[in-house]
Design a protein around this motif. Structure first.
Motif, PDB file in Angstrom:
ATOM      1  N   GLU A 242       0.804  -1.225   0.000  1.00  0.00           N
ATOM      2  CA  GLU A 242       0.000   0.000   0.000  1.00  0.00           C
ATOM      3  C   GLU A 242       0.832   1.269   0.000  1.00  0.00           C
ATOM      4  OE1 GLU A 242      -0.468  -2.345   2.729  1.00  0.00           O
ATOM      5  OE2 GLU A 242      -1.684  -3.455   1.288  1.00  0.00           O
ATOM      6  N   THR A 243       2.028   1.219   0.587  1.00  0.00           N
ATOM      7  CA  THR A 243       2.841   2.432   0.705  1.00  0.00           C
ATOM      8  C   THR A 243       4.044   2.441  -0.237  1.00  0.00           C
ATOM      9  OG1 THR A 243       4.179   1.517   2.507  1.00  0.00           O
ATOM     10  CG2 THR A 243       2.185   2.739   3.136  1.00  0.00           C
ATOM     11  N   ALA A 244       4.050   1.580  -1.235  1.00  0.00           N
ATOM     12  CA  ALA A 244       5.187   1.489  -2.164  1.00  0.00           C
ATOM     13  C   ALA A 244       5.524   2.866  -2.733  1.00  0.00           C
ATOM     14  CB  ALA A 244       4.867   0.508  -3.289  1.00  0.00           C
ATOM     15  N   HIS A 245       6.812   3.159  -2.810  1.00  0.00           N
ATOM     16  CA  HIS A 245       7.296   4.455  -3.296  1.00  0.00           C
ATOM     17  C   HIS A 245       7.446   4.386  -4.815  1.00  0.00           C
ATOM     18  CE1 HIS A 245       9.373   8.254  -3.247  1.00  0.00           C
ATOM     19  NE2 HIS A 245      10.413   7.728  -3.843  1.00  0.00           N
ATOM     20  N   HIS A 246       6.585   5.097  -5.534  1.00  0.00           N
ATOM     21  CA  HIS A 246       6.586   5.075  -7.003  1.00  0.00           C
ATOM     22  C   HIS A 246       6.522   3.640  -7.528  1.00  0.00           C
ATOM     23  CE1 HIS A 246       7.227   9.366  -7.409  1.00  0.00           C
ATOM     24  NE2 HIS A 246       8.170   9.271  -6.485  1.00  0.00           N
ATOM     25  N   GLY A 247       5.692   2.815  -6.877  1.00  0.00           N
ATOM     26  CA  GLY A 247       5.514   1.438  -7.303  1.00  0.00           C
ATOM     27  C   GLY A 247       6.592   0.480  -6.842  1.00  0.00           C
ATOM     28  N   ARG A 248       7.526   0.955  -6.051  1.00  0.00           N
ATOM     29  CA  ARG A 248       8.621   0.099  -5.583  1.00  0.00           C
ATOM     30  C   ARG A 248       8.423  -0.253  -4.115  1.00  0.00           C
ATOM     31  NH1 ARG A 248      13.578   3.428  -8.156  1.00  0.00           N
ATOM     32  NH2 ARG A 248      13.048   3.051 -10.332  1.00  0.00           N
ATOM     33  N   ARG A 249       8.570  -1.545  -3.826  1.00  0.00           N
ATOM     34  CA  ARG A 249       8.446  -2.002  -2.441  1.00  0.00           C
ATOM     35  C   ARG A 249       9.770  -1.951  -1.697  1.00  0.00           C
ATOM     36  NH1 ARG A 249       6.183  -7.617  -3.163  1.00  0.00           N
ATOM     37  NH2 ARG A 249       7.241  -7.386  -5.149  1.00  0.00           N
TER      38      ARG A 249
END
Length: 181
Positions: free
Chosen positions: A69-76
């Motif tokens: 849910e909190t991925a940064h620009h789609g990155r985990r």
């Protein structure tokens, strides 16, 4: 990936009282809760020092992990690399561009400022994690074997040594036979 050349990143403990980061060395592979902030939006994450030997250098590399849910620009996951032996922070970016120029999938690298608990730690390279998401973003198959090397790439004596020094990131249940062959 942020479009700005420099992204300002802050890490701060979830608690209101700043916690020293030195205990990260005592349990180097254990993530600790933190608040990650980039582009003004704070999100919950976990962090640890990154690297096997580089974590003992004066400028440490960091790994951040996010929930889906909190991925940064789609990155985990984010890798904030100190690139201690590359003071210009340009080698990885050049290598990645060279890979792309010859038709090999390169990884995203961009310089970022890093601040932890209000203290500026310097300029770091934010390097994309090479994982299933990396392949998906490039519309490539992620069915192959992906290993993370904890070795100097020399021949080893047994399958057990390969398993100990090469962490399998995909197809974990299939062993290391393809690497050893």
């Amino acid at each position: 990936v942020a479009s700005a050349y420099l992204t300002f990143v802050s890490l701060a403990p979830v608690t209101k009282t700043p916690r020293p980061v030195a205990p990260l060395l005592a349990q180097p592979d254990e993530e600790v809760p933190c608040t990650f902030q980039a582009e003004g939006t704070p999100v919950a994450a976990e962090t640890r020092y990154r690297g096997n030997t580089s974590r003992y250098l004066s400028k440490k590399a960091w790994k951040l992990k996010f929930s889906e849910e909190t991925a940064h620009h789609g990155r985990r996951e984010l890798n904030l690399k100190a690139s201690f032996l590359d003071p210009a922070l340009i080698r990885e970016a050049l290598a990645s561009r060279l890979f792309e120029a010859v038709g090999v999938a390169g990884f995203e690298v961009e310089p970022v400022h890093l601040e932890v608990n209000g203290r500026f730690l310097g300029l770091f390279n934010q390097a994309e994690e090479l994982d299933e998401d990396f392949f998906a973003r490039r519309e490539r198959s992620s069915t192959g074997d992906l290993f993370e090397a904890e070795s100097n790439l020399t021949l080893l004596g047994s399958p057990e040594e390969y398993a100990a020094r090469y962490d399998k990131k995909t197809n974990e249940g299939t062993g290391h036979a393809e690497l050893i062959a």
